[in-house]
Design a protein around this motif. Sequence first.
Motif, mmCIF file in Angstrom:
data_model
loop_
_atom_site.group_PDB
_atom_site.id
_atom_site.type_symbol
_atom_site.label_atom_id
_atom_site.label_comp_id
_atom_site.label_asym_id
_atom_site.label_seq_id
_atom_site.Cartn_x
_atom_site.Cartn_y
_atom_site.Cartn_z
ATOM 1 N N LYS A 181 -33.290 -51.608 10.293
ATOM 2 C CA LYS A 181 -32.954 -50.754 9.159
ATOM 3 C C LYS A 181 -33.230 -51.453 7.828
ATOM 4 O O LYS A 181 -33.705 -50.825 6.873
ATOM 5 N N GLU A 182 -32.954 -52.744 7.763
ATOM 6 C CA GLU A 182 -33.203 -53.480 6.526
ATOM 7 C C GLU A 182 -34.691 -53.555 6.223
ATOM 8 O O GLU A 182 -35.110 -53.467 5.065
ATOM 9 N N LEU A 183 -35.500 -53.717 7.254
ATOM 10 C CA LEU A 183 -36.947 -53.744 7.058
ATOM 11 C C LEU A 183 -37.460 -52.392 6.568
ATOM 12 O O LEU A 183 -38.343 -52.329 5.710
ATOM 13 N N LEU A 184 -36.886 -51.316 7.114
ATOM 14 C CA LEU A 184 -37.273 -49.980 6.659
ATOM 15 C C LEU A 184 -36.935 -49.787 5.183
ATOM 16 O O LEU A 184 -37.720 -49.231 4.413
ATOM 17 N N LYS A 185 -35.751 -50.261 4.784
ATOM 18 C CA LYS A 185 -35.334 -50.142 3.389
ATOM 19 C C LYS A 185 -36.299 -50.889 2.464
ATOM 20 O O LYS A 185 -36.689 -50.377 1.407
ATOM 21 N N ASP A 186 -36.682 -52.098 2.867
ATOM 22 C CA ASP A 186 -37.607 -52.878 2.047
ATOM 23 C C ASP A 186 -38.962 -52.182 1.929
ATOM 24 O O ASP A 186 -39.589 -52.180 0.864
ATOM 25 N N ALA A 187 -39.423 -51.599 3.046
ATOM 26 C CA ALA A 187 -40.715 -50.917 3.034
ATOM 27 C C ALA A 187 -40.672 -49.682 2.141
ATOM 28 O O ALA A 187 -41.589 -49.436 1.344
ATOM 29 N N VAL A 188 -39.603 -48.913 2.245
ATOM 30 C CA VAL A 188 -39.466 -47.713 1.414
ATOM 31 C C VAL A 188 -39.357 -48.101 -0.056
ATOM 32 O O VAL A 188 -39.882 -47.416 -0.935
ATOM 33 N N GLN A 189 -38.693 -49.229 -0.323
ATOM 34 C CA GLN A 189 -38.557 -49.693 -1.700
ATOM 35 C C GLN A 189 -39.920 -49.971 -2.335
ATOM 36 O O GLN A 189 -40.153 -49.680 -3.509
ATOM 37 N N ILE A 190 -40.840 -50.530 -1.549
ATOM 38 C CA ILE A 190 -42.189 -50.798 -2.048
ATOM 39 C C ILE A 190 -42.953 -49.487 -2.245
ATOM 40 O O ILE A 190 -43.590 -49.265 -3.280
ATOM 41 N N ASP A 197 -39.206 -39.453 -6.984
ATOM 42 C CA ASP A 197 -38.049 -39.320 -6.092
ATOM 43 C C ASP A 197 -37.977 -37.925 -5.481
ATOM 44 O O ASP A 197 -37.568 -37.750 -4.331
ATOM 45 N N GLU A 198 -38.360 -36.921 -6.275
ATOM 46 C CA GLU A 198 -38.394 -35.545 -5.778
ATOM 47 C C GLU A 198 -39.824 -35.034 -5.779
ATOM 48 O O GLU A 198 -40.505 -35.118 -6.799
ATOM 49 N N PRO A 199 -40.302 -34.546 -4.658
ATOM 50 C CA PRO A 199 -39.562 -34.398 -3.404
ATOM 51 C C PRO A 199 -39.773 -35.534 -2.409
ATOM 52 O O PRO A 199 -39.089 -35.609 -1.394
ATOM 53 N N TRP A 200 -40.724 -36.441 -2.705
ATOM 54 C CA TRP A 200 -41.230 -37.324 -1.652
ATOM 55 C C TRP A 200 -40.224 -38.341 -1.167
ATOM 56 O O TRP A 200 -40.054 -38.542 0.044
ATOM 57 N N LEU A 201 -39.526 -39.031 -2.074
ATOM 58 C CA LEU A 201 -38.562 -40.034 -1.625
ATOM 59 C C LEU A 201 -37.418 -39.380 -0.862
ATOM 60 O O LEU A 201 -36.943 -39.905 0.154
ATOM 61 N N THR A 202 -36.973 -38.223 -1.333
ATOM 62 C CA THR A 202 -35.897 -37.503 -0.650
ATOM 63 C C THR A 202 -36.306 -37.132 0.767
ATOM 64 O O THR A 202 -35.550 -37.342 1.728
ATOM 65 N N LEU A 203 -37.505 -36.584 0.908
ATOM 66 C CA LEU A 203 -37.992 -36.197 2.238
ATOM 67 C C LEU A 203 -38.164 -37.411 3.143
ATOM 68 O O LEU A 203 -37.839 -37.365 4.340
ATOM 69 N N ILE A 216 -32.207 -46.180 -4.259
ATOM 70 C CA ILE A 216 -32.293 -46.129 -5.721
ATOM 71 C C ILE A 216 -31.477 -47.258 -6.347
ATOM 72 O O ILE A 216 -31.910 -47.891 -7.323
ATOM 73 N N ASP A 217 -30.302 -47.544 -5.788
ATOM 74 C CA ASP A 217 -29.465 -48.633 -6.303
ATOM 75 C C ASP A 217 -30.146 -49.985 -6.123
ATOM 76 O O ASP A 217 -30.026 -50.873 -6.974
ATOM 77 N N MET A 218 -30.877 -50.153 -5.023
ATOM 78 C CA MET A 218 -31.628 -51.391 -4.798
ATOM 79 C C MET A 218 -32.665 -51.577 -5.901
ATOM 80 O O MET A 218 -32.859 -52.686 -6.408
ATOM 81 N N ALA A 219 -33.316 -50.487 -6.289
ATOM 82 C CA ALA A 219 -34.337 -50.557 -7.334
ATOM 83 C C ALA A 219 -33.717 -50.918 -8.676
ATOM 84 O O ALA A 219 -34.276 -51.713 -9.434
ATOM 85 N N LYS A 220 -32.546 -50.349 -8.974
ATOM 86 C CA LYS A 220 -31.871 -50.646 -10.238
ATOM 87 C C LYS A 220 -31.482 -52.111 -10.319
ATOM 88 O O LYS A 220 -31.605 -52.751 -11.361
ATOM 89 N N THR A 221 -31.018 -52.665 -9.206
ATOM 90 C CA THR A 221 -30.649 -54.084 -9.171
ATOM 91 C C THR A 221 -31.858 -54.968 -9.411
ATOM 92 O O THR A 221 -31.810 -55.953 -10.135
ATOM 93 N N SER A 222 -32.992 -54.582 -8.801
ATOM 94 C CA SER A 222 -34.225 -55.355 -8.967
ATOM 95 C C SER A 222 -34.716 -55.294 -10.399
ATOM 96 O O SER A 222 -35.139 -56.301 -10.967
ATOM 97 N N GLU A 223 -34.655 -54.120 -11.021
ATOM 98 C CA GLU A 223 -35.109 -53.965 -12.395
ATOM 99 C C GLU A 223 -34.217 -54.725 -13.361
ATOM 100 O O GLU A 223 -34.671 -55.283 -14.359
#
Length: 279
Positions: A181-190, A197-203, A216-223
């Motif tokens: 699951k963590e690997l999936l999150k990292d891949a989606v983050q890239i 975000d709408e509609p593609w990230l949601t889908l 989205i929170d992961m992205a905010k932390t990175s930024e």
Amino acid sequence: MASWCGDLAAPPRLLVAPRPSDANCQGNVLSLRHPKSDEETGYLFMDGQLHEFNWYKERFGSWFLEDYVCEDGSLYYCTLVDPIFILLPILKAARMSNGKDPGKFRQLDEIMYVEGYPGYQQLMGIAVNQIELVCEVKEVANVKFFRLDDSKVLSWLCCKVHNLKEVFPKLGKNYAAQGEKELLKDAVQIIREYLNDEPWLTLLCKKLQLDIKEIIDMAKTSEASFCAESSPIPFRPSEEKLGNSGARSSKGRPAKKQKVEVESKNIKDMFRRVTRKGT
């Protein structure tokens, strides 16, 4: 020590780019819309492949350019980008869907015409061979018509995510120790860097059973961790041949403004002074 960069009409930038297969051919820098921000962004189109410009900078560093020192030690470099990411927004707009209406089929030249951005038309040669991955296709009298298909887009995005996930464990022990699951999150983050975000990230998150808020929170932390003081100068060149922008001197360097230098020293003199002090 004042840098010779300050005497130029535009600051020089060091760019690492692929060498064209044909020595007489130069890459074109195209102005296109960024697929996420919709801002005008420069992309390098060379040998039928699209590259994006990336930026890297150490906290301290400079470049030696012949006999001079450029105090800005930042580096631009090119990496391949899948053109489908760049084309997704205009494919979505071209179908003109409304509610449950899936939208219209359009010819490729209609889709690739974007007012103010002629660079898209230079991508027609590669677009015609790739957009079928994310579009429905109908052929009438030997003429093809295309319409973006959400289910095809989602399948394509899932393939991208899983390909990235398979690469991560090869990058180091930190990734190898992560769970599925963590690997999936990292891949989606890239992938999210190229998606709205709408509609593609949601889908995509729904399909992969991930929490979109967490992504989205992961992205905010990175930024937030990015140092604003070291932000790059936006790379938004006009469409031109790579390496042909700006006036240049007879030695190939960008031409300097007619300006009196203040405390500007030749790098050879700097080394000579060090030698005298050390004796």
